[in-house]
Scaffold this active site. Structure first.
Site, PDB file in Angstrom:
ATOM      1  N   GLY A 259       0.823  -1.204   0.000  1.00  0.00           N
ATOM      2  CA  GLY A 259       0.000   0.000   0.000  1.00  0.00           C
ATOM      3  C   GLY A 259       0.854   1.250   0.000  1.00  0.00           C
ATOM      4  O   GLY A 259       0.597   2.197  -0.738  1.00  0.00           O
ATOM      5  N   MET A 261       5.012   2.899   1.792  1.00  0.00           N
ATOM      6  CA  MET A 261       6.246   2.654   2.542  1.00  0.00           C
ATOM      7  C   MET A 261       6.679   3.946   3.204  1.00  0.00           C
ATOM      8  O   MET A 261       6.750   5.002   2.568  1.00  0.00           O
ATOM      9  CB  MET A 261       7.343   2.137   1.608  1.00  0.00           C
ATOM     10  CG  MET A 261       8.666   1.854   2.307  1.00  0.00           C
ATOM     11  SD  MET A 261       8.512   0.520   3.527  1.00  0.00           S
ATOM     12  CE  MET A 261       9.966   0.836   4.529  1.00  0.00           C
ATOM     13  N   GLU A 262       7.025   3.836   4.489  1.00  0.00           N
ATOM     14  CA  GLU A 262       7.200   4.995   5.356  1.00  0.00           C
ATOM     15  C   GLU A 262       8.576   5.632   5.287  1.00  0.00           C
ATOM     16  O   GLU A 262       9.125   6.057   6.324  1.00  0.00           O
ATOM     17  CB  GLU A 262       6.907   4.592   6.806  1.00  0.00           C
ATOM     18  CG  GLU A 262       7.842   3.550   7.406  1.00  0.00           C
ATOM     19  CD  GLU A 262       7.406   2.109   7.215  1.00  0.00           C
ATOM     20  OE1 GLU A 262       7.865   1.248   7.987  1.00  0.00           O
ATOM     21  OE2 GLU A 262       6.604   1.839   6.293  1.00  0.00           O
ATOM     22  N   GLU A 294       1.118   5.863   7.521  1.00  0.00           N
ATOM     23  CA  GLU A 294       2.522   6.091   7.170  1.00  0.00           C
ATOM     24  C   GLU A 294       3.112   7.237   7.974  1.00  0.00           C
ATOM     25  O   GLU A 294       4.292   7.205   8.347  1.00  0.00           O
ATOM     26  CB  GLU A 294       2.653   6.361   5.669  1.00  0.00           C
ATOM     27  CG  GLU A 294       2.158   5.234   4.780  1.00  0.00           C
ATOM     28  CD  GLU A 294       2.749   3.881   5.128  1.00  0.00           C
ATOM     29  OE1 GLU A 294       3.964   3.814   5.427  1.00  0.00           O
ATOM     30  OE2 GLU A 294       2.002   2.886   5.115  1.00  0.00           O
ATOM     31  N   GLU A 316       4.411  -1.760  12.992  1.00  0.00           N
ATOM     32  CA  GLU A 316       3.161  -1.892  12.245  1.00  0.00           C
ATOM     33  C   GLU A 316       1.908  -1.855  13.112  1.00  0.00           C
ATOM     34  O   GLU A 316       0.895  -1.292  12.716  1.00  0.00           O
ATOM     35  CB  GLU A 316       3.189  -3.167  11.403  1.00  0.00           C
ATOM     36  CG  GLU A 316       4.296  -3.183  10.355  1.00  0.00           C
ATOM     37  CD  GLU A 316       4.229  -1.992   9.400  1.00  0.00           C
ATOM     38  OE1 GLU A 316       3.185  -1.320   9.317  1.00  0.00           O
ATOM     39  OE2 GLU A 316       5.236  -1.735   8.727  1.00  0.00           O
TER      40      GLU A 316
END
Length: 838
Positions: A259, A261-262, A294, A316
């Protein structure tokens, strides 16, 4: 392309972390040959125990040169993606020059050519073992260091990275040194990206997307910036350390395998979030939730990073919890917890009941290959539910006090579960060791049932909550939740008479609720009203019998979501027949006002019908689902989210091909429904599956919509064609053409391959899945291979013979761990399907 490699073990990572300390990275990338490979030059400065040895991680197409403290390293010593480093000094400088491959699986530096205009786009995604595909490094989360990045690329391109641009001219970009980052957070993008800019309280903001999406990005930018600002403000209210990474950029990139990526300062998202067609409000709410999720990682994961992957949940679970919380508290999508209850939480419950279940915080994860398996509904959704319970247990003030102390103590460093529990214990004054053991260290889920006995006068003689545990994990956990007492009035309305707080002690099987003794019997007792608890919920018999009457009249969408989830879970377990669920959908769902409940209930019901209904009963069940969709269309507002959700579900369920074909030429479509590009593809996909459209129509539609979305849909449609030639072509792309077919394109083909209407045609491929999937894992890897293996599993071949084939593959001792888990879990799903079919 071969992807087999030794995984970094926890023991190796601990030994390397005890041997060296990384001071800085300087990375210089030459991207002027975007069609071939790129040049990477890395200088790593690190201290070490004098005389010791270690290794750097590197996966080049060619190692051009390497030196350690000025002395050359023989390129021939590079083996298994590891470059040995011997005779280390107290202070060391490693310089590596290598030619690297672009990737097509979103791992490393991904290269994409837009089918709309043939422009080339690059972006880096270095999650879990992929940093070595871009630069030489010590790739583990506890060796954080600051990075200085320099990039050479086409002068007309846009280049962005974690840090802000320090200077740029004539195709050369240099970025300011970052704060200390883990290797897997390093990112950049390069290409002719379109950009929208803004600022908030002095913080520069930017959003990037491909040029072919420029019009759509400009249309969405106001909402994206608004949500970003609202989330930043709410996090600033909750966290004492301000956003710590200089600027906040969000890049919507093609063929992304997750979905989002941080990456600090440059968050990447899949570019389907830049909408090209109409979407429902629930889809916009999901996008807002992903943005909030995020952003939470900027503190949980980026500022304070797990020491090793066994504490993945520190990243997470917190981001999942905070994402829903912040979306509900700060944006217009105040129903985020309803979305969580019906969607994400169901994902967690499914994962937790499978044979591969694991604790939220496992005691150890031995290597990075096993770490990848834990990126699932347990680490995300169950962990978020557990945190929701913890906040209720400690109180929000103590929870946030402990979290802020944790951030302050480990700022730009690493931490463990023990560190967090110490901070929360100090802040709350409560010993959390027993709670952590029950909720974080133990797998599986409890079942909570309401038991009722009535007195002769119709009042409650006793109401109790009974807790049971899985036989393999016999833990009765402490739970804090609520019981809603609902009555139906004479005028037909439904109201909640009382909300009773329920505390279930650890280790206690049966808890009596004295508040209800002698009270008039209610029409509905809803355990876990408000969805505070994490458990499988089962209603008492009287309440269950009243659900068809009560469910459409309940005013609280979260209460309705809890009921739907409980009933669907009972069907999945074989406790209730799928026909009963379909009947309830027809009776109650057309009056549902929360679009996410409509979407998820229809999707989950359709999935169960396809697998649990027999070939003889499936057509009738689909007809009832189509009728429910028609009823929804009748009452839905023209042009609204409910109408779009109902139309999509109708297309997926109906066998009236003439009707939906007419929609393609604006004949008979519901008033206000935009039959746009995506809806056209959904109609064509259904027609193809039913044998009512052929290759020529797919090609014509792709010529009409030659976009990235059109490319994926066309491949999915071709895989769904009911011909032997089409199946053979799709199978080759998925299994054997890793170089020519990107992971996302293979995922699209896999999603279209198996169809319940085509089981005879695809029967030869059932055995081929188990014979050939191990080879696919040798040429594809990471998240892409995992998604393909799940999508391509022959789930509609519901037969004991399929289970026998699965058992044969699982007997292979060297089976890839990810594939093993896919087969174990999918086989368990098939076991349930066979039981449901009787």
């Amino acid at each position: 392309m071969m992807v087999g490699m030794p995984s970094l073990t926890r023991a190796e990572a601990a030994e390397r972390a005890a041997t060296i300390d990384v001071e800085s990275y300087e990375i210089d990338l030459d991207l002027t040959d975007p069609a071939g490979s790129f040049l990477s030059r890395t200088t790593v400065r690190f201290t070490a125990t004098p005389g010791s040895s270690t290794f750097a991680d590197l996966e080049p197409a060619e190692l051009v040169a390497a030196t350690l403290n000025g002395s050359p390293i023989d390129p021939a010593t590079l083996a298994d993606k590891r470059l040995p480093l011997t005779g280390l000094a107290a202070a060391n400088e490693l310089v590596v020059e290598a030619r690297m491959r672009y990737s097509n699986d979103c791992e490393g530096l991904h290269r994409y050519v837009d089918p709309s205009d043939k422009r080339t786009y690059l972006y880096a995604n270095l999650f879990l073992d992929a940093a070595r595909k871009v630069f030489a490094c010590f790739d583990q989360p506890d060796l954080k260091a600051p990075y200085t990045l320099r990039v050479t690329a086409a002068p007309e391109w846009t280049v962005a990275a974690n840090g802000e641009v320090a200077r740029s001219a004539d195709g050369r970009w240099e970025f300011v040194q970052t704060a200390p980052l883990a290797t897997y957070f390093v990112s950049l993008l390069a290409g002719p990206y379109h950009v929208a800019r803004d600022e908030h309280a002095g913080l520069p903001l930017a959003i990037y997307a491909r040029q072919s999406l420029a019009e759509h990005l400009d249309a969405e930018a106001a909402e994206l910036f608004e949500i970003t600002k609202q989330c930043l403000d709410r996090y600033a209210e909750l966290f004492e350390i301000p956003y710590p990474f200089g600027h906040y950029q969000q890049a919507f990139v093609p063929e992304f395998n997750a979905g989002a990526m941080e990456n600090p300062g440059l968050v990447t998202f899949r570019d389907e979030f830049i909408y090209e067609s109409a979407v429902t409000d629930s889809e916009r709410a999901m996008r807002a939730n992903v943005i909030a999720h995020e952003m939470a990682h900027m503190w949980f994961g980026d500022l304070v990073t797990m020491t090793w992957w066994d504490d993945l949940w520190l990243n997470e679970s917190f981001a999942e919890y905070m994402g829903s919380r912040i979306t509900a508290e700060a944006t217009r999508f105040s129903g985020a917890w309803t979305s969580f209850a019906v969607g994400r939480k169901s994902w967690g419950l499914r994962a937790d009941q499978r044979p591969s279940t694991h604790p939220v915080a496992p005691s150890r994860v031995d290597d990075t290959e096993l770490a990848l398996l834990n990126f699932d509904g347990i680490s995300y959704a169950k962990g978020a539910c557990v945190l929701k319970q913890l906040v209720a247990f400690l109180g929000d003030e103590a929870f946030l006090s402990g979290v802020n102390a944790h951030f302050g103590a480990h700022r730009f460093g690493n931490a463990t579960l023990a560190d967090l529990l110490d901070a929360l214990t100090t802040a709350s004054g409560r010993d959390l060791s027993a709670w952590a053991e029950a909720w974080l260290r133990t797998a599986q889920v409890n079942v909570l049932r309401t038991e009722v006995s009535l007195a002769d006068d119709g009042t409650y003689a006793e109401v109790a909550v009974v807790q049971t545990a899985h036989e393999q994990y016999p833990v009765l956990r402490p739970h804090r939740l609520a019981l809603g007492v609902y009555d139906r009035a004479a005028d037909g309305t439904v109201g909640r008479r009382e909300l009773i707080e329920v505390d279930l002690p650890a280790g206690v099987e049966r808890t009596v609720l004295p508040e209800l003794t002698g009270a008039p019997a209610a029409d509905l007792l809803l355990l876990n009203d408000g969805d505070l608890g994490y458990a499988k919920i089962r209603l008492d018999d009287a309440s269950l019998a009243n659900v068809p009457m009560m469910l459409p009249l309940l005013g609280d969408s979260l209460a309705r979501a809890v009921i739907w989830s409980a009933i669907i879970d009972a069907v999945k377990d074989g406790e209730r027949p799928v026909a009963e669920l379909v009947t309830l959908v027809l009776a109650a769902l057309p009056m549902e006002t929360e679009v996410v409940v409509v979407e998820d209930v229809l999707a989950m019901t359709r999935n169960l019908v396809d697998r649990y209904a027999t070939p003889e009963t499936r057509p009738a069940a689909l007809e009832l689902l189509a009728q429910a969709c028609d009823r929804l269309l009748t009452v839905a507002e023209a042009g609204g989210s409910q109408q779009l959700a109902a139309a999509r579900a109708l297309i997926a369920s109906t066998v009236d091909t003439a009707r939906i074909r007419g929609w393609l030429s604006d004949e008979g479509a519901p008033e206000g429904l935009a039959v746009d590009a995506e809806l056209r593809w959904l109609i064509l996909y259904r027609l193809v599956k039913l044998g009512a459209a052929a290759e020529a129509e797919i090609e014509a539609e792709y010529a009409r919509d030659r976009t990235a979305t059109g490319e994926r849909f066309s491949l999915r449609c071709r895989a769904a064609l009911p011909t032997a030639e089409a199946k053979a072509a799709a199978w080759h792309k998925i299994i054997a053409d890793a170089d020519g077919t990107s992971a996302r394109m293979a995922e699209a083909a896999a999603a279209g391959f198996w169809q319940p209407e085509q089981t005879a045609l695809t029967d030869p491929y059932v055995a081929r899945y188990f014979a050939e999937m191990p080879e696919m894992f040798r040429v594809r890897g990471g998240i892409g291979a995992e998604v393909i293996s799940i999508s391509l599993y022959p789930s509609f071949a519901v037969a004991e013979s399929t289970r026998d084939l699965a058992a044969g593959l699982l007997a292979e001792p060297d089976l890839n761990a990810t594939l093993r888990r896919t087969v174990i879990d999918s086989d368990d799903d098939m076991r349930k399907a066979l039981l449901a079919r009787g």
